[in-house]
Design an enzyme around this catalytic site. Structure first.
Site, PDB file in Angstrom:
ATOM      1  N   CYS A 175       9.522 -27.474 -14.211  1.00 44.65           N
ATOM      2  CA  CYS A 175      10.497 -26.950 -14.923  1.00 44.65           C
ATOM      3  C   CYS A 175      10.546 -25.397 -14.598  1.00 44.65           C
ATOM      4  CB  CYS A 175      10.066 -27.032 -16.461  1.00 44.65           C
ATOM      5  SG  CYS A 175       8.473 -26.255 -16.762  1.00 44.65           S
ATOM      6  N   ARG A 215       7.120 -27.025 -19.965  1.00 42.09           N
ATOM      7  CA  ARG A 215       7.964 -28.012 -20.206  1.00 42.09           C
ATOM      8  C   ARG A 215       7.533 -29.369 -19.435  1.00 42.09           C
ATOM      9  NH1 ARG A 215      13.813 -25.303 -20.175  1.00 42.09           N
ATOM     10  NH2 ARG A 215      12.726 -23.857 -18.763  1.00 42.09           N
TER      11      ARG A 215
END
Lengths: 97, 275
Positions: free
Chosen positions: B233, B238
């Site tokens: 990410c 994430r």
């Protein structure tokens, strides 16, 4: 660093000549809603970011010019608002019905 | 490994607060969240100050991780139950991090802090006192962590999954939109990476979608089950969420998280970028 900065407060230090700021507050029954989850969705309704409103019910995003949707989720209900943003300050209000 | 081994519901968490052998751990970057109220008995880990080297861009080393967990009163035999804000991004990152250092029993609370709050469940401001332990970590398990050279070598040969939002993938914005858009790195993505945003794996309340929904999601987005996978990410939190989905919930083999992610890749000289 992916934690959201403190929500609300001044825009000191934010360059409104380059940043596309989308900010506002969440309201329900004539009062701001603190602790509401607010997410920014792009023009295809895909998630872009999420913050939690300040004690005054405020939220702020740093986006790009274009069409956006702000959706709020809180224990008192949901609300959403579509807006078109330009470089600079874009203000909106999300009402939870 | 299946969903029931790695994920617990908020109901389960509420019923098991205070159970001996379980340590609830809240992981946030915004530590004011914990200070304003947390699950009763939960200890706090600060994603940035506790888990990142104070000087270099890297994890704390094995000795520092041992010292951290010992000071927090977490022992090797404890089951660590993680939850946090940001739809469990940082809790998933911590999960991956605990696994990297070989902690055996780790679980995530489905929906994290958000579902807990939306459900109106109780929060406590008491800071628990846990006696210090003598925690022993394993050497880092690099089978779940990717570095930049491996990412470059994986172009066109592995599943590269960019889990950022479509506008970050395209280079329209450089960071998730709750952060100012002033970054040093170039915008775009690793060539041949597929954009499968982490958010597609989660419901609006932060809980994970069902295994059936998740299998269908990755299949329809072109995930190739015969290939190894690297998720990335912007800074690796994430993509920990997606790593958790692929490896821990769906049981896929050879899944790595590239925690250098776009902040590193987009700053490298000479590597290919697509927009």
């Amino acid at each position: 660093m992916c934690g959201a900065p403190k929500q609300g407060g001044t825009l000191a230090g934010v360059d409104l000549n380059t940043q596309t700021v989308i900010q506002g507050s969440v309201w329900h029954d004539g009062a701001p809603v603190p602790g509401a989850y607010v997410r920014l969705l792009d023009s295809t309704d895909e998630f872009t970011a999420e913050v939690v409103t300040s004690p005054e019910g405020e939220f702020r995003f740093f986006a790009a010019p274009g069409q956006w949707k702000v959706r709020s989720l809180s224990p008192v209900g949901k609300g959403e608002q579509v807006l078109s943003a330009d470089v600079g300050l874009n203000e909106t209000t999300v009402a939870i019905s | 490994m299946s969903r029931n081994d790695v994920l617990v519901t908020a109901d389960w968490a509420e019923e098991n607060l205070g159970t001996p052998g379980l340590v609830f751990v809240e992981v946030d970057e915004d530590t004011s969240a914990y200070d304003g109220g947390h699950l009763e008995g939960a200890v706090k880990l600060d994603w940035k100050t506790d888990l990142q080297d104070p000087v270099r861009r890297d994890f704390v080393n094995k000795e520092a991780f041992e010292a951290l967990l010992s000071a927090k009163g977490i022992s090797n035999d404890d089951t660590v139950v993680l939850y946090g804000g940001n739809n469990n991004w940082f809790a998933a990152y911590a999960y991956w991090y605990f696994k990297l250092y070989g902690h055996e029993n780790v679980k995530l609370v489905d929906g994290g802090r958000k579902k807990w709050e939306l459900d109106g469940r109780a929060l406590s401001k008491d800071t628990p006192a846990r006696p210090a332990t003598q925690y022993k970590a394993q050497d880092p398990d690099l089978s779940i962590r990717a570095f930049r050279d491996e990412v470059v070598a994986s172009i066109g040969t592995k599943n590269l999954i960019d889990v950022r939002s479509p506008d970050e993938f395209s280079g329209k914005i450089l960071a998730p939109a709750h952060l100012p858009q002033e970054q040093a790195q170039k915008g775009g993505h690793v060539p041949t990476a597929k954009n499968i945003p982490w958010s597609k794996a989660a419901n609006e309340d932060g809980t994970f979608k069902s295994d059936e929904q998740l299998e269908a999601l990755y299949a329809e987005q072109g995930y190739d089950g015969s290939l190894a996978t690297i998720a990335y990410c912007r800074i690796g939190e994430r993509s920990s969420h997606t790593w958790f989905v692929l490896r821990e919930l769906l049981g896929k083999s050879d899944v790595k998280n590239y925690d250098g992610s776009w902040v590193e890749y987009g700053s490298l000289v000479g590597v290919p970028i697509e927009k």
